[in-house]
Scaffold this motif. Structure first.
Motif, PDB file in Angstrom:
ATOM      1  N   GLY A 219      68.335  18.618   8.240  1.00 38.41           N
ATOM      2  CA  GLY A 219      67.507  18.413   9.437  1.00 38.41           C
ATOM      3  C   GLY A 219      66.199  17.725   9.095  1.00 38.41           C
ATOM      4  N   ASP A 220      65.609  18.096   7.936  1.00 40.76           N
ATOM      5  CA  ASP A 220      64.367  17.440   7.495  1.00 40.76           C
ATOM      6  C   ASP A 220      64.606  15.960   7.190  1.00 40.76           C
ATOM      7  OD1 ASP A 220      62.951  19.750   7.793  1.00 40.76           O
ATOM      8  OD2 ASP A 220      62.890  20.254   5.659  1.00 40.76           O
ATOM      9  N   HIS A 221      65.756  15.657   6.579  1.00 41.49           N
ATOM     10  CA  HIS A 221      66.097  14.256   6.302  1.00 41.49           C
ATOM     11  C   HIS A 221      66.214  13.460   7.599  1.00 41.49           C
ATOM     12  CE1 HIS A 221      66.454  14.686   2.056  1.00 41.49           C
ATOM     13  NE2 HIS A 221      67.532  15.475   2.086  1.00 41.49           N
ATOM     14  N   LEU A 222      66.795  14.086   8.615  1.00 42.38           N
ATOM     15  CA  LEU A 222      66.933  13.403   9.907  1.00 42.38           C
ATOM     16  C   LEU A 222      65.554  13.118  10.505  1.00 42.38           C
ATOM     17  CD1 LEU A 222      68.775  12.396  12.204  1.00 42.38           C
ATOM     18  CD2 LEU A 222      68.633  14.686  13.185  1.00 42.38           C
ATOM     19  N   LEU A 223      64.649  14.100  10.412  1.00 43.63           N
ATOM     20  CA  LEU A 223      63.291  13.907  10.932  1.00 43.63           C
ATOM     21  C   LEU A 223      62.584  12.765  10.201  1.00 43.63           C
ATOM     22  CD1 LEU A 223      62.082  17.612  11.334  1.00 43.63           C
ATOM     23  CD2 LEU A 223      62.632  16.015  13.169  1.00 43.63           C
ATOM     24  N   GLN A 224      62.779  12.691   8.880  1.00 42.82           N
ATOM     25  CA  GLN A 224      62.158  11.627   8.102  1.00 42.82           C
ATOM     26  C   GLN A 224      62.687  10.252   8.506  1.00 42.82           C
ATOM     27  OE1 GLN A 224      63.167  13.128   4.201  1.00 42.82           O
ATOM     28  NE2 GLN A 224      61.095  13.890   3.833  1.00 42.82           N
ATOM     29  N   GLU A 225      63.994  10.142   8.648  1.00 46.35           N
ATOM     30  CA  GLU A 225      64.591   8.857   9.012  1.00 46.35           C
ATOM     31  C   GLU A 225      64.195   8.456  10.431  1.00 46.35           C
ATOM     32  OE1 GLU A 225      68.750   8.236   8.063  1.00 46.35           O
ATOM     33  OE2 GLU A 225      68.669   9.860   6.606  1.00 46.35           O
ATOM     34  N   PHE A 226      64.207   9.426  11.336  1.00 44.33           N
ATOM     35  CA  PHE A 226      63.803   9.146  12.705  1.00 44.33           C
ATOM     36  C   PHE A 226      62.336   8.718  12.743  1.00 44.33           C
ATOM     37  CE2 PHE A 226      62.038  10.549  16.813  1.00 44.33           C
ATOM     38  CZ  PHE A 226      62.853   9.837  17.682  1.00 44.33           C
ATOM     39  N   GLY A 227      61.480   9.412  11.976  1.00 44.13           N
ATOM     40  CA  GLY A 227      60.061   9.065  11.909  1.00 44.13           C
ATOM     41  C   GLY A 227      59.847   7.662  11.382  1.00 44.13           C
ATOM     42  N   SER A 228      60.638   7.247  10.366  1.00 46.26           N
ATOM     43  CA  SER A 228      60.513   5.903   9.801  1.00 46.26           C
ATOM     44  C   SER A 228      60.882   4.836  10.831  1.00 46.26           C
ATOM     45  CB  SER A 228      61.420   5.755   8.569  1.00 46.26           C
ATOM     46  OG  SER A 228      61.016   6.641   7.546  1.00 46.26           O
ATOM     47  N   LEU A 229      61.983   5.066  11.566  1.00 46.61           N
ATOM     48  CA  LEU A 229      62.387   4.118  12.604  1.00 46.61           C
ATOM     49  C   LEU A 229      61.318   4.025  13.698  1.00 46.61           C
ATOM     50  CD1 LEU A 229      65.907   3.718  14.152  1.00 46.61           C
ATOM     51  CD2 LEU A 229      63.913   3.870  15.632  1.00 46.61           C
ATOM     52  N   LEU A 230      60.792   5.180  14.070  1.00 50.02           N
ATOM     53  CA  LEU A 230      59.773   5.250  15.113  1.00 50.02           C
ATOM     54  C   LEU A 230      58.505   4.502  14.689  1.00 50.02           C
ATOM     55  CD1 LEU A 230      59.296   6.521  17.890  1.00 50.02           C
ATOM     56  CD2 LEU A 230      58.445   8.557  16.741  1.00 50.02           C
ATOM     57  N   LYS A 231      58.109   4.701  13.446  1.00 50.32           N
ATOM     58  CA  LYS A 231      56.892   4.047  12.944  1.00 50.32           C
ATOM     59  C   LYS A 231      57.069   2.531  12.874  1.00 50.32           C
ATOM     60  CE  LYS A 231      53.348   4.373   9.377  1.00 50.32           C
ATOM     61  NZ  LYS A 231      53.013   2.976   9.418  1.00 50.32           N
ATOM     62  N   TYR A 262      57.660   1.953  29.642  1.00 49.75           N
ATOM     63  CA  TYR A 262      59.035   2.350  29.937  1.00 49.75           C
ATOM     64  C   TYR A 262      60.031   1.401  29.277  1.00 49.75           C
ATOM     65  CZ  TYR A 262      63.297   3.467  32.500  1.00 49.75           C
ATOM     66  OH  TYR A 262      64.581   3.816  32.811  1.00 49.75           O
ATOM     67  N   SER A 263      59.743   0.102  29.360  1.00 49.70           N
ATOM     68  CA  SER A 263      60.631  -0.886  28.757  1.00 49.70           C
ATOM     69  C   SER A 263      60.730  -0.687  27.245  1.00 49.70           C
ATOM     70  CB  SER A 263      60.113  -2.302  29.078  1.00 49.70           C
ATOM     71  OG  SER A 263      60.920  -3.276  28.462  1.00 49.70           O
ATOM     72  N   PHE A 264      59.578  -0.452  26.615  1.00 51.45           N
ATOM     73  CA  PHE A 264      59.562  -0.234  25.164  1.00 51.45           C
ATOM     74  C   PHE A 264      60.357   1.011  24.788  1.00 51.45           C
ATOM     75  CE2 PHE A 264      57.748   1.942  21.503  1.00 51.45           C
ATOM     76  CZ  PHE A 264      57.776   0.950  20.527  1.00 51.45           C
ATOM     77  N   MET A 265      60.117   2.114  25.513  1.00 47.21           N
ATOM     78  CA  MET A 265      60.779   3.377  25.171  1.00 47.21           C
ATOM     79  C   MET A 265      62.281   3.315  25.445  1.00 47.21           C
ATOM     80  SD  MET A 265      58.595   5.207  23.743  1.00 47.21           S
ATOM     81  CE  MET A 265      59.730   6.585  23.562  1.00 47.21           C
ATOM     82  N   ASN A 266      62.680   2.609  26.475  1.00 42.13           N
ATOM     83  CA  ASN A 266      64.106   2.515  26.776  1.00 42.13           C
ATOM     84  C   ASN A 266      64.824   1.694  25.706  1.00 42.13           C
ATOM     85  OD1 ASN A 266      65.918   3.617  28.655  1.00 42.13           O
ATOM     86  ND2 ASN A 266      66.203   1.628  29.638  1.00 42.13           N
ATOM     87  N   GLU A 267      64.171   0.622  25.239  1.00 41.19           N
ATOM     88  CA  GLU A 267      64.748  -0.167  24.150  1.00 41.19           C
ATOM     89  C   GLU A 267      64.824   0.665  22.877  1.00 41.19           C
ATOM     90  OE1 GLU A 267      66.132  -3.247  24.012  1.00 41.19           O
ATOM     91  OE2 GLU A 267      66.011  -3.185  26.203  1.00 41.19           O
ATOM     92  N   LEU A 268      63.784   1.459  22.628  1.00 37.35           N
ATOM     93  CA  LEU A 268      63.773   2.327  21.453  1.00 37.35           C
ATOM     94  C   LEU A 268      64.879   3.379  21.550  1.00 37.35           C
ATOM     95  CD1 LEU A 268      62.392   3.213  18.806  1.00 37.35           C
ATOM     96  CD2 LEU A 268      60.851   4.628  20.186  1.00 37.35           C
ATOM     97  N   ARG A 269      65.075   3.913  22.750  1.00 34.67           N
ATOM     98  CA  ARG A 269      66.129   4.912  22.959  1.00 34.67           C
ATOM     99  C   ARG A 269      67.505   4.322  22.623  1.00 34.67           C
ATOM    100  NH1 ARG A 269      69.737   5.900  26.707  1.00 34.67           N
ATOM    101  NH2 ARG A 269      68.953   4.187  28.011  1.00 34.67           N
ATOM    102  N   LYS A 270      67.749   3.103  23.101  1.00 35.51           N
ATOM    103  CA  LYS A 270      69.033   2.452  22.810  1.00 35.51           C
ATOM    104  C   LYS A 270      69.181   2.172  21.310  1.00 35.51           C
ATOM    105  CE  LYS A 270      69.182   0.198  27.342  1.00 35.51           C
ATOM    106  NZ  LYS A 270      69.040  -1.091  28.077  1.00 35.51           N
ATOM    107  N   LYS A 271      68.091   1.776  20.682  1.00 31.06           N
ATOM    108  CA  LYS A 271      68.123   1.499  19.241  1.00 31.06           C
ATOM    109  C   LYS A 271      68.462   2.754  18.456  1.00 31.06           C
ATOM    110  CE  LYS A 271      65.335  -0.649  15.582  1.00 31.06           C
ATOM    111  NZ  LYS A 271      64.017  -1.285  15.277  1.00 31.06           N
ATOM    112  N   VAL A 272      67.880   3.880  18.862  1.00 33.45           N
ATOM    113  CA  VAL A 272      68.166   5.159  18.197  1.00 33.45           C
ATOM    114  C   VAL A 272      69.627   5.546  18.428  1.00 33.45           C
ATOM    115  CG1 VAL A 272      67.667   7.648  18.241  1.00 33.45           C
ATOM    116  CG2 VAL A 272      65.787   5.992  18.247  1.00 33.45           C
ATOM    117  N   ASN A 273      70.115   5.360  19.645  1.00 32.90           N
ATOM    118  CA  ASN A 273      71.525   5.647  19.949  1.00 32.90           C
ATOM    119  C   ASN A 273      72.465   4.843  19.063  1.00 32.90           C
ATOM    120  OD1 ASN A 273      71.143   6.016  23.592  1.00 32.90           O
ATOM    121  ND2 ASN A 273      70.649   7.400  21.924  1.00 32.90           N
TER     122      ASN A 273
END
Length: 545
Positions: A219-231, A262-273
């Motif tokens: 779970g910590d690894h997932l948080l790290q990877e998600f944080g890197s993508l987000l940053k 909203y546009s930025f977050m929706n694109e980010l949501r799709k990228k994470v998916n």
């Protein structure tokens, strides 16, 4: 500067050209126009300082310590011109108010100290070269190098300590506390410069289930990877990202309206998916997803807590609608309405607190009940959301709760209050805020309790806020509270008739009161008068739903 004092203008400009060429070669990545800009401002600073030095009686070739006046003014002009040019540069670059830029630089003590130290070193350098020639130059260079190494070392240690204090140890992102510090500054800047700003709170969907399936280490690894993508995504858009806590993250979006956010977050949501993470196929969507809420800062936004609270409400609305969604706060979401309805449960508690006034100050008790009733009726006429309506009604009931802390002899004084007593009386809004703040369920009422004596023209208290920087509900409550204060007998104020009070409302429209609420309120009062409704002269003891 040392070169000016010892060798004059021509030699100094030659040295400046050589230095600028070396620096440009060394710093190839810096844009060419920045090198040119830097060289130009140094030329102007050096030329002006030299001519001022000569004009004031300074002589080139020796440091005359018996008359430091030309040196001091020459150094000062160099310093002032440098601040002026840097300020203009940042003004052109960021379009910020130039007064804010200059005040920011001058308030920074480390900036002033380092600059003054550098300028004074020019006199020391000049004396060493004049007295000891090349040996003086050698001594100065040695001292400069040693100081540079020491300062760099101290700065590195300071930066490491600062990073530990401000960064989340798992993801390397800004932590919760530092995020709030940044947000406070960004909100202030956005309001001052009338620029949009959005805040996002997001929560990884079904993260607990992921932890249960694969353990906390994974779970910590997932948080790290998600944080890197987000940053990476946030840095590309010049946004500020932080780990808000647990599996929650937050983003500050300066100079961004809700549509762009909203546009930025929706694109980010799709990228994470679409980004594969180990084990996410076991989650309900078969991929990693998040739910996020967006809140836009407005002129009347009371505090960062209010802004974050709105983003949080929008995020929970996204969760309630099935997750993997981006929701903009609009005051009408299902979660917001549910939360608004829950405020009714607090009416009984607020009424209980209010009844303390029955033994201490019956005027305040009866005034609060009348203001509450006015709020009930006036909120029906205004285009308020369910949450705003309930907040206004409950805030009206407890707006004077802070008067519990005011001494009885001041509350019940028949004559006009003297200046000292009046200053004490004005503190009731701060006392009220402290009382309400102890109950998290009532935190939405804080702006009404604390700011209902702010004036539209900025001459109110406790902060002197003006216009729409005062929250909307506080501006509405100010009208209601003032009308009842004018038409009801109080120990420190004469009573006005309804017609006199209406005339006063109109006279103070745009001064004490927000003009948009005056005529609707007057229309409501006239409707009560024409219908013969007497309940607004004295409200019954029971709470009206």
């Amino acid at each position: 500067m040392a070169s000016i004092f010892l060798f004059g203008l021509s030699f100094t400009l030659d040295i400046l050209i050589i230095n600028s060429i070396i620096y440009a070669v060394y710093q190839k990545k810096v844009a060419w126009w920045k090198h040119l800009f830097n060289f130009a401002i140094y030329c102007m600073m050096v030329t002006f300082s030299y001519h001022l030095f000569i004009l004031l009686g300074g002589r080139v070739g020796e440091i005359f310590t018996n008359n430091l006046f030309p040196y001091i003014l020459s150094l000062s002009s160099y310093f002032i011109l440098n601040i002026l040019f840097i300020g203009i540069y940042f003004f052109l670059l960021h379009k910020d108010k130039i007064t804010n830029i200059f005040s920011g630089m001058l308030k920074d003590k480390s900036f002033l100290v380092s600059y003054l130290t550098t300028l004074l070193m020019s006199i020391v350098f000049g004396i060493l070269i004049f007295s000891k020639n090349m040996f003086g130059l050698f001594l100065f260079v040695c001292i400069a190098i040693l100081l540079s190494v020491a300062f760099n070392q101290h700065f590195r240690l300071f930066q490491e300590t600062l990073d530990k204090a401000n960064k989340d140890t798992l993801t390397g992102l800004n932590n919760h506390g530092y995020f709030k510090e940044i947000l406070e500054k960004e909100v202030t800047a956005a309001k001052e410069n009338d620029q949009p700003l959005c805040v996002v709170i997001m929560d990884i969907d079904d993260f607990k289930k992921y932890n249960d399936l694969y353990g906390h280490i994974q779970g910590d690894h997932l948080l790290q990877e998600f944080g890197s993508l987000l940053k990476a995504s946030s840095d590309a858009a010049n946004y500020i990202v932080a780990r808000y806590g647990g599996e929650e993250f937050s983003i500050i979006m300066p100079n961004t309206n809700r549509k762009t956010a909203y546009s930025f977050m929706n694109e980010l949501r799709k990228k994470v998916n679409d980004t594969h993470y180990k084990g996410v196929e076991g989650l309900p969507y078969g991929c990693l997803s998040f739910s996020s809420g967006i809140a836009e800062c407005e002129k009347e936004t009371y505090s960062i807590s209010e802004l974050l609270n709105k983003a949080d409400q929008a995020m929970y609305a996204a969760k309630n609608q099935g997750k993997n969604l981006v929701q903009i706060y609009n005051g009408h979401s299902e979660y917001t309405v549910q939360r608004s309805l829950s405020l009714e449960k607090e009416l009984e508690e607020a009424e209980f607190q209010l009844k303390i006034f029955l033994s201490k100050d019956v005027y305040t008790y009866r005034h609060s009940k009348r203001v509450y009733q006015y709020a009930v009726d006036f909120s029906r006429m205004l285009n308020l959301s369910a949450h705003e309506r309930k907040t206004l009604i409950l805030g009206a009931l407890v707006h004077d709760i802070g008067k519990i802390e005011i001494p009885r002899d001041i509350l019940n004084k028949k004559e006009s209050l003297d200046p000292h007593e009046w200053e004490f009386m004005k503190k009731h809004v701060t006392y009220g805020k402290d009382i309400i703040s102890t109950n998290k369920k009532l935190e939405d009422l804080i702006p009404l309790v604390e700011l209902h004596h702010e004036r539209y023209d900025g001459n109110g208290y406790p902060y002197g806020l003006a216009g729409k920087s005062i929250p909307k509900l506080a501006r509405i409550l100010c009208v209601i509270d003032s009308f009842d204060a004018m038409t009801t007998e109080r120990p420190y104020q004469k009573t006005k008739t309804f017609q006199e009070a209406i005339a006063e409302l109109r006279h103070c429209s745009g001064k004490q009161f927000d003009p948009q609420f005056i005529e609707p309120f007057i229309a409501m009062i006239k409707e009560f008068e024409s219908s013969g409704d007497e309940q607004h002269k004295e409200v019954a003891a029971s709470i009206v739903n």
